[in-house]
Design a protein around this motif. Structure first.
Motif, PDB file in Angstrom:
ATOM      1  N   ALA A 118       0.881  -1.314   0.045  1.00  0.00           N
ATOM      2  CA  ALA A 118       0.014  -0.299   0.067  1.00  0.00           C
ATOM      3  C   ALA A 118       0.951   1.208  -0.150  1.00  0.00           C
ATOM      4  N   VAL A 119       2.050   1.158   0.828  1.00  0.00           N
ATOM      5  CA  VAL A 119       2.875   2.534   0.787  1.00  0.00           C
ATOM      6  C   VAL A 119       3.855   2.536  -0.320  1.00  0.00           C
ATOM      7  N   LEU A 120       4.199   1.618  -1.070  1.00  0.00           N
ATOM      8  CA  LEU A 120       5.107   1.517  -2.191  1.00  0.00           C
ATOM      9  C   LEU A 120       4.669   2.684  -3.132  1.00  0.00           C
ATOM     10  N   PRO A 121       3.643   2.574  -3.671  1.00  0.00           N
ATOM     11  CA  PRO A 121       3.018   3.391  -4.941  1.00  0.00           C
ATOM     12  C   PRO A 121       3.312   5.028  -4.489  1.00  0.00           C
ATOM     13  N   VAL A 122       3.040   4.983  -3.302  1.00  0.00           N
ATOM     14  CA  VAL A 122       3.279   6.589  -2.595  1.00  0.00           C
ATOM     15  C   VAL A 122       4.761   7.027  -2.650  1.00  0.00           C
ATOM     16  N   MET A 123       5.568   6.162  -2.182  1.00  0.00           N
ATOM     17  CA  MET A 123       7.090   6.385  -2.241  1.00  0.00           C
ATOM     18  C   MET A 123       7.532   6.575  -3.866  1.00  0.00           C
ATOM     19  N   ARG A 124       7.126   5.709  -4.632  1.00  0.00           N
ATOM     20  CA  ARG A 124       7.506   5.874  -6.088  1.00  0.00           C
ATOM     21  C   ARG A 124       7.143   6.884  -6.727  1.00  0.00           C
ATOM     22  N   ARG A 125       5.979   7.425  -6.491  1.00  0.00           N
ATOM     23  CA  ARG A 125       5.553   8.726  -6.843  1.00  0.00           C
ATOM     24  C   ARG A 125       6.261   9.803  -6.502  1.00  0.00           C
ATOM     25  N   GLN A 126       6.840   9.756  -5.190  1.00  0.00           N
ATOM     26  CA  GLN A 126       7.586  10.765  -4.378  1.00  0.00           C
ATOM     27  C   GLN A 126       9.252  10.612  -4.972  1.00  0.00           C
ATOM     28  N   ARG A 127       9.403   9.440  -5.575  1.00  0.00           N
ATOM     29  CA  ARG A 127      10.965   9.028  -5.873  1.00  0.00           C
ATOM     30  C   ARG A 127      11.826   9.273  -4.572  1.00  0.00           C
ATOM     31  N   SER A 128      10.893   8.862  -3.525  1.00  0.00           N
ATOM     32  CA  SER A 128      11.863   8.977  -2.270  1.00  0.00           C
ATOM     33  C   SER A 128      11.217   8.263  -1.243  1.00  0.00           C
ATOM     34  N   GLY A 129      11.945   7.673  -0.130  1.00  0.00           N
ATOM     35  CA  GLY A 129      11.253   7.069   1.067  1.00  0.00           C
ATOM     36  C   GLY A 129      12.235   6.094   1.555  1.00  0.00           C
ATOM     37  N   HIS A 130      11.933   5.489   2.721  1.00  0.00           N
ATOM     38  CA  HIS A 130      12.685   4.619   3.366  1.00  0.00           C
ATOM     39  C   HIS A 130      11.690   3.513   4.024  1.00  0.00           C
ATOM     40  N   LEU A 131      11.834   2.047   3.943  1.00  0.00           N
ATOM     41  CA  LEU A 131      11.213   1.130   4.480  1.00  0.00           C
ATOM     42  C   LEU A 131      12.020   0.378   5.460  1.00  0.00           C
ATOM     43  N   VAL A 132      11.310   0.309   6.513  1.00  0.00           N
ATOM     44  CA  VAL A 132      12.132  -0.266   7.730  1.00  0.00           C
ATOM     45  C   VAL A 132      11.138  -1.399   8.348  1.00  0.00           C
ATOM     46  N   THR A 133      11.915  -2.573   8.262  1.00  0.00           N
ATOM     47  CA  THR A 133      11.139  -3.825   8.862  1.00  0.00           C
ATOM     48  C   THR A 133      11.939  -4.330   9.957  1.00  0.00           C
ATOM     49  N   VAL A 134      11.131  -4.388  11.017  1.00  0.00           N
ATOM     50  CA  VAL A 134      11.565  -5.194  12.285  1.00  0.00           C
ATOM     51  C   VAL A 134      11.587  -6.434  12.147  1.00  0.00           C
ATOM     52  N   SER A 135      12.806  -7.078  11.962  1.00  0.00           N
ATOM     53  CA  SER A 135      12.824  -8.495  12.200  1.00  0.00           C
ATOM     54  C   SER A 135      13.127  -8.961  13.629  1.00  0.00           C
ATOM     55  N   SER A 136      13.974  -9.799  13.741  1.00  0.00           N
ATOM     56  CA  SER A 136      14.429 -10.205  15.030  1.00  0.00           C
ATOM     57  C   SER A 136      15.747 -10.958  14.992  1.00  0.00           C
ATOM     58  N   LEU A 137      16.486 -11.175  16.090  1.00  0.00           N
ATOM     59  CA  LEU A 137      17.635 -12.009  15.962  1.00  0.00           C
ATOM     60  C   LEU A 137      17.022 -13.514  15.423  1.00  0.00           C
ATOM     61  N   ALA A 138      15.841 -14.159  15.640  1.00  0.00           N
ATOM     62  CA  ALA A 138      15.427 -15.062  15.073  1.00  0.00           C
ATOM     63  C   ALA A 138      15.332 -15.080  13.727  1.00  0.00           C
ATOM     64  N   GLY A 139      15.546 -13.917  13.052  1.00  0.00           N
ATOM     65  CA  GLY A 139      15.413 -13.907  11.580  1.00  0.00           C
ATOM     66  C   GLY A 139      16.747 -14.154  11.080  1.00  0.00           C
ATOM     67  N   LEU A 140      17.770 -14.469  11.740  1.00  0.00           N
ATOM     68  CA  LEU A 140      19.027 -14.759  11.270  1.00  0.00           C
ATOM     69  C   LEU A 140      19.476 -16.095  11.880  1.00  0.00           C
ATOM     70  N   VAL A 141      19.051 -16.698  13.335  1.00  0.00           N
ATOM     71  CA  VAL A 141      19.651 -17.501  13.935  1.00  0.00           C
ATOM     72  C   VAL A 141      18.340 -18.371  14.539  1.00  0.00           C
ATOM     73  N   GLY A 142      18.110 -19.612  14.041  1.00  0.00           N
ATOM     74  CA  GLY A 142      17.102 -20.289  14.524  1.00  0.00           C
ATOM     75  C   GLY A 142      17.254 -20.671  16.024  1.00  0.00           C
ATOM     76  N   GLN A 143      16.161 -21.023  16.781  1.00  0.00           N
ATOM     77  CA  GLN A 143      16.246 -20.973  18.096  1.00  0.00           C
ATOM     78  C   GLN A 143      15.358 -21.970  18.613  1.00  0.00           C
ATOM     79  N   GLU A 144      15.477 -22.612  19.747  1.00  0.00           N
ATOM     80  CA  GLU A 144      14.733 -23.617  20.289  1.00  0.00           C
ATOM     81  C   GLU A 144      13.414 -23.107  20.605  1.00  0.00           C
ATOM     82  N   PHE A 145      12.249 -23.732  20.256  1.00  0.00           N
ATOM     83  CA  PHE A 145      10.885 -23.183  20.780  1.00  0.00           C
ATOM     84  C   PHE A 145      10.298 -21.960  19.671  1.00  0.00           C
TER      85      PHE A 145
END
Length: 283
Positions: A118-145
């Motif tokens: 939904a946001v990308l068309p707005v940023m493309r029209r602007q020709r500017s923007g920044h996308l930040v996605t909060v992942s986790s340490l668990a997005g790089l290293v598998g962990q028990e449970f």
């Protein structure tokens, strides 16, 4: 990006989302703060002239477009998207039900995708923007449970790493944030943490012990989310925001160990791995 920008933050009703929204406001930016319960978002962040609160369930694709349209109508554009909303379906893989695993992916993976679409068309029209996605340490290293949770965060990592090639030609940057253990509401039972629905004898004792261990960690995590939020705003405002930010001393240590292990595993079978070219390929 030091000038006043419009930040769009998901999951701003509790936890790290509140801190990110408040840090962006404190830095002089306008903020669109979203969450399932708009009243909760307003109460958590407080009143501010440059704050717009919108109710948004990120798993609802059409609601994401409506929220973006409302934000643009108020502020004229969106400069920074922070995909922060998420939850934690904990458990050993076999006792996390198929419905729970799908729900984990809907919130932690497809939710950010809905909002970003939904946001990308707005940023493309602007020709500017920044996308930040909060992942986790668990997005790089598998962990028990954490089989379901890690799967959702590993998916985010691959999507974001590839997405940057799509959007950089239009002046849009990307940052993946990988926090370690921060004192947020992620481990609050029934709010952000959901325990397994299924029971299997082989896992029952381990499940009970691990649930109690996770419960004991809540409120005792070493990271300060207020400091993380302020640092994130400063990084995004910097001339060259990082494509990846490992946040927290615990995360830095674990990621360094994972990087060394990957290199060791490559080196252990370098000869075999390098001997697999087709015979008609000149090397």
């Amino acid at each position: 990006m030091g000038d006043k920008k419009v930040w769009f933050v998901t999951g701003a009703g509790r936890g790290m989302g509140v801190d990110i929204a408040q840090a962006a406001l404190a830095a002089g930016h306008a903020v669109v703060a979203t969450g399932r319960d708009a009243d909760r978002v307003s109460a958590a962040i407080g009143e501010h002239d440059d704050l717009l609160v919108i109710a948004l369930d990120i798993t609802d694709e059409q609601a994401a477009y409506t929220a973006v349209d409302t934000a643009v109508a108020r502020f004229g554009g969106i400069d920074v998207l922070v995909n922060n909303a998420g939850n934690f379906y904990a458990g050993f893989f076999e006792v996390v039900s198929p419905a729970q695993l799908r729900a984990q992916m809907e919130t932690n993976f497809f939710g950010p995708i809905n909002v970003t679409r939904a946001v990308l068309p707005v940023m493309r029209r602007q020709r500017s923007g920044h996308l930040v996605t909060v992942s986790s340490l668990a997005g790089l290293v598998g962990q028990e449970f954490c089989a379901a949770y890690a799967a959702s965060k590993f998916a985010l990592e691959g999507w974001m790493e590839s997405l940057r090639f799509d959007v950089e030609p239009y002046g849009i940057g990307t940052t993946i944030v990988e926090p370690g253990f921060f004192r947020t509401e992620l481990l609050v039972e029934g709010v952000s943490s959901i325990w397994p629905e299924l029971s299997i004898d082989d896992y029952d004792a381990r499940t009970g012990e691990t649930v109690e261990a996770w419960r004991s960690m809540n409120g005792a995590q070493g990271g300060d989310p207020v400091k993380l939020a302020a640092a994130l705003v400063a990084l995004v405002d910097s001339p060259l925001p990082p494509r990846r930010w490992v946040a927290g001393a615990d995360a830095v240590s674990v990621v360094e160990q994972k990087a060394r292990q990957l290199l060791e595993q490559v080196e252990a079978h370098r000869g075999l791995s390098s001997s697999l070219a087709h015979e008609d390929v000149t090397t």
